[in-house]
Design a protein around this motif. Sequence first.
Motif, mmCIF file in Angstrom:
data_model
loop_
_atom_site.group_PDB
_atom_site.id
_atom_site.type_symbol
_atom_site.label_atom_id
_atom_site.label_comp_id
_atom_site.label_asym_id
_atom_site.label_seq_id
_atom_site.Cartn_x
_atom_site.Cartn_y
_atom_site.Cartn_z
ATOM 1 N N GLY A 18 0.948 -1.223 -0.047
ATOM 2 C CA GLY A 18 0.126 0.222 0.103
ATOM 3 C C GLY A 18 0.656 1.167 0.117
ATOM 4 O O GLY A 18 0.368 2.327 -0.239
ATOM 5 N N GLN A 19 2.010 0.988 0.312
ATOM 6 C CA GLN A 19 3.077 2.324 0.239
ATOM 7 C C GLN A 19 3.156 2.692 -1.025
ATOM 8 O O GLN A 19 3.627 1.921 -1.892
ATOM 9 C CB GLN A 19 4.454 1.886 1.050
ATOM 10 N N GLU A 20 3.489 4.198 -1.406
ATOM 11 C CA GLU A 20 3.789 4.609 -2.619
ATOM 12 C C GLU A 20 5.285 4.476 -2.681
ATOM 13 O O GLU A 20 5.800 4.937 -1.773
ATOM 14 C CB GLU A 20 3.230 5.926 -2.653
ATOM 15 N N LYS A 21 5.679 4.468 -3.834
ATOM 16 C CA LYS A 21 7.284 4.443 -4.048
ATOM 17 C C LYS A 21 7.548 6.004 -4.092
ATOM 18 O O LYS A 21 6.731 6.655 -4.602
ATOM 19 C CB LYS A 21 7.518 3.753 -5.405
ATOM 20 N N LYS A 22 8.651 6.155 -3.266
ATOM 21 C CA LYS A 22 9.015 7.760 -3.275
ATOM 22 C C LYS A 22 10.367 7.852 -3.553
ATOM 23 O O LYS A 22 11.331 7.841 -2.742
ATOM 24 C CB LYS A 22 8.650 8.131 -1.812
ATOM 25 N N PRO A 23 10.868 7.509 -4.937
ATOM 26 C CA PRO A 23 12.094 7.668 -5.244
ATOM 27 C C PRO A 23 12.828 8.982 -5.173
ATOM 28 O O PRO A 23 12.258 10.127 -5.028
ATOM 29 C CB PRO A 23 12.057 7.348 -6.761
ATOM 30 N N GLN A 24 14.130 8.988 -5.205
ATOM 31 C CA GLN A 24 14.939 10.365 -5.131
ATOM 32 C C GLN A 24 15.859 10.347 -6.341
ATOM 33 O O GLN A 24 16.374 9.460 -6.547
ATOM 34 C CB GLN A 24 15.663 10.199 -3.810
ATOM 35 N N ILE A 25 15.949 11.480 -6.867
ATOM 36 C CA ILE A 25 16.709 11.512 -8.136
ATOM 37 C C ILE A 25 17.726 13.007 -7.857
ATOM 38 O O ILE A 25 17.478 13.666 -6.935
ATOM 39 C CB ILE A 25 16.110 11.778 -9.310
ATOM 40 N N VAL A 26 18.744 12.916 -8.444
ATOM 41 C CA VAL A 26 19.542 14.062 -8.398
ATOM 42 C C VAL A 26 19.696 14.522 -9.784
ATOM 43 O O VAL A 26 20.340 13.685 -10.702
ATOM 44 C CB VAL A 26 21.022 13.672 -8.138
ATOM 45 N N ILE A 27 19.293 15.879 -10.266
ATOM 46 C CA ILE A 27 19.368 16.359 -11.487
ATOM 47 C C ILE A 27 20.624 17.465 -11.776
ATOM 48 O O ILE A 27 20.510 18.348 -10.770
ATOM 49 C CB ILE A 27 18.157 16.797 -11.827
ATOM 50 N N GLN A 28 21.401 17.467 -12.664
ATOM 51 C CA GLN A 28 22.351 18.273 -12.960
ATOM 52 C C GLN A 28 21.676 19.533 -13.606
ATOM 53 O O GLN A 28 21.037 19.352 -14.741
ATOM 54 C CB GLN A 28 23.390 17.757 -13.754
ATOM 55 N N THR A 29 21.742 20.659 -13.223
ATOM 56 C CA THR A 29 21.235 21.787 -13.794
ATOM 57 C C THR A 29 22.064 22.919 -14.246
ATOM 58 O O THR A 29 23.295 22.695 -14.128
ATOM 59 C CB THR A 29 20.139 22.499 -12.530
ATOM 60 N N SER A 30 21.273 24.104 -14.695
ATOM 61 C CA SER A 30 22.457 25.228 -15.223
ATOM 62 C C SER A 30 22.368 26.144 -14.174
ATOM 63 O O SER A 30 22.496 27.245 -14.721
ATOM 64 C CB SER A 30 21.966 25.294 -16.552
ATOM 65 N N LEU A 55 18.244 22.658 -4.242
ATOM 66 C CA LEU A 55 19.308 22.864 -5.085
ATOM 67 C C LEU A 55 20.341 23.290 -4.284
ATOM 68 O O LEU A 55 20.595 24.004 -3.566
ATOM 69 C CB LEU A 55 18.635 23.994 -5.980
ATOM 70 N N ASP A 56 21.722 22.699 -4.803
ATOM 71 C CA ASP A 56 22.919 22.659 -4.393
ATOM 72 C C ASP A 56 23.615 23.722 -5.213
ATOM 73 O O ASP A 56 23.986 23.482 -6.206
ATOM 74 C CB ASP A 56 23.771 21.730 -3.968
ATOM 75 N N VAL A 57 23.581 25.090 -4.850
ATOM 76 C CA VAL A 57 24.066 26.124 -5.820
ATOM 77 C C VAL A 57 25.479 25.705 -6.319
ATOM 78 O O VAL A 57 25.928 25.661 -7.725
ATOM 79 C CB VAL A 57 24.021 27.451 -5.360
ATOM 80 N N PRO A 58 26.470 25.592 -5.550
ATOM 81 C CA PRO A 58 27.848 25.484 -6.180
ATOM 82 C C PRO A 58 28.022 24.252 -6.813
ATOM 83 O O PRO A 58 28.953 24.481 -8.150
ATOM 84 C CB PRO A 58 28.799 24.968 -4.757
ATOM 85 N N THR A 59 27.382 23.092 -6.823
ATOM 86 C CA THR A 59 27.607 21.777 -7.665
ATOM 87 C C THR A 59 26.373 21.861 -8.673
ATOM 88 O O THR A 59 26.496 21.052 -9.650
ATOM 89 C CB THR A 59 27.418 20.632 -6.940
ATOM 90 N N LYS A 60 25.300 22.870 -8.725
ATOM 91 C CA LYS A 60 24.236 22.905 -9.515
ATOM 92 C C LYS A 60 23.375 21.733 -9.458
ATOM 93 O O LYS A 60 22.621 21.401 -10.519
ATOM 94 C CB LYS A 60 24.645 23.230 -10.986
ATOM 95 N N GLN A 61 23.536 20.891 -8.374
ATOM 96 C CA GLN A 61 22.789 19.607 -8.344
ATOM 97 C C GLN A 61 21.390 19.795 -7.687
ATOM 98 O O GLN A 61 21.356 20.322 -6.623
ATOM 99 C CB GLN A 61 23.654 18.510 -7.852
ATOM 100 N N LEU A 62 20.502 19.365 -8.261
ATOM 101 C CA LEU A 62 19.001 19.456 -7.629
ATOM 102 C C LEU A 62 18.680 18.136 -7.217
ATOM 103 O O LEU A 62 18.636 16.931 -7.992
ATOM 104 C CB LEU A 62 18.174 20.066 -8.745
ATOM 105 N N THR A 63 18.543 17.892 -5.730
ATOM 106 C CA THR A 63 17.819 16.652 -5.405
ATOM 107 C C THR A 63 16.428 16.771 -5.372
ATOM 108 O O THR A 63 15.841 17.634 -4.590
ATOM 109 C CB THR A 63 18.658 16.330 -3.919
ATOM 110 N N VAL A 64 15.912 15.704 -5.648
ATOM 111 C CA VAL A 64 14.333 15.643 -5.758
ATOM 112 C C VAL A 64 13.735 14.348 -5.236
ATOM 113 O O VAL A 64 14.071 13.319 -5.855
ATOM 114 C CB VAL A 64 13.790 15.966 -6.922
#
Length: 114
Positions: A18-30, A55-64
């Motif tokens: 019954g639990q929903e899957k809650k994945p996590q991704i890291v996206i490289q942004t500009s 969003l981690d500005v120094p690495t431009k990586q967004l964790t969602v």
Amino acid sequence: MRTLMIVFGLLLTSLAYGQEKKPQIVIQTSAECGQCKDRVEEKLNYTSGIIFAELDVPTKQLTVKYKANKITADEIRKILSDLGYDADGVKADPEAVAKLPLCCQPGGMDGHEH
């Protein structure tokens, strides 16, 4: 006692499914600066299906972290593109980039504090 164990096992199994899957991704942004961070996080954290975005500005990586049954990773990348940011291999929408403040456009910081 055996019947109780079987019932308990079935209950746990049904709860797990019954639990929903809650994945996590890291996206490289500009993303370039703190304004980008605010813009991206505000948009995503108020988007249905997204649990958490940072969003981690120094690495431009967004964790969602998101609910897979509500939104997909590709839809998240499309939202970023529509905001004016590259998202992994998805290029930013040129019209959206042009609407960003100069400091938020690619190369906009060039060593300047913001």
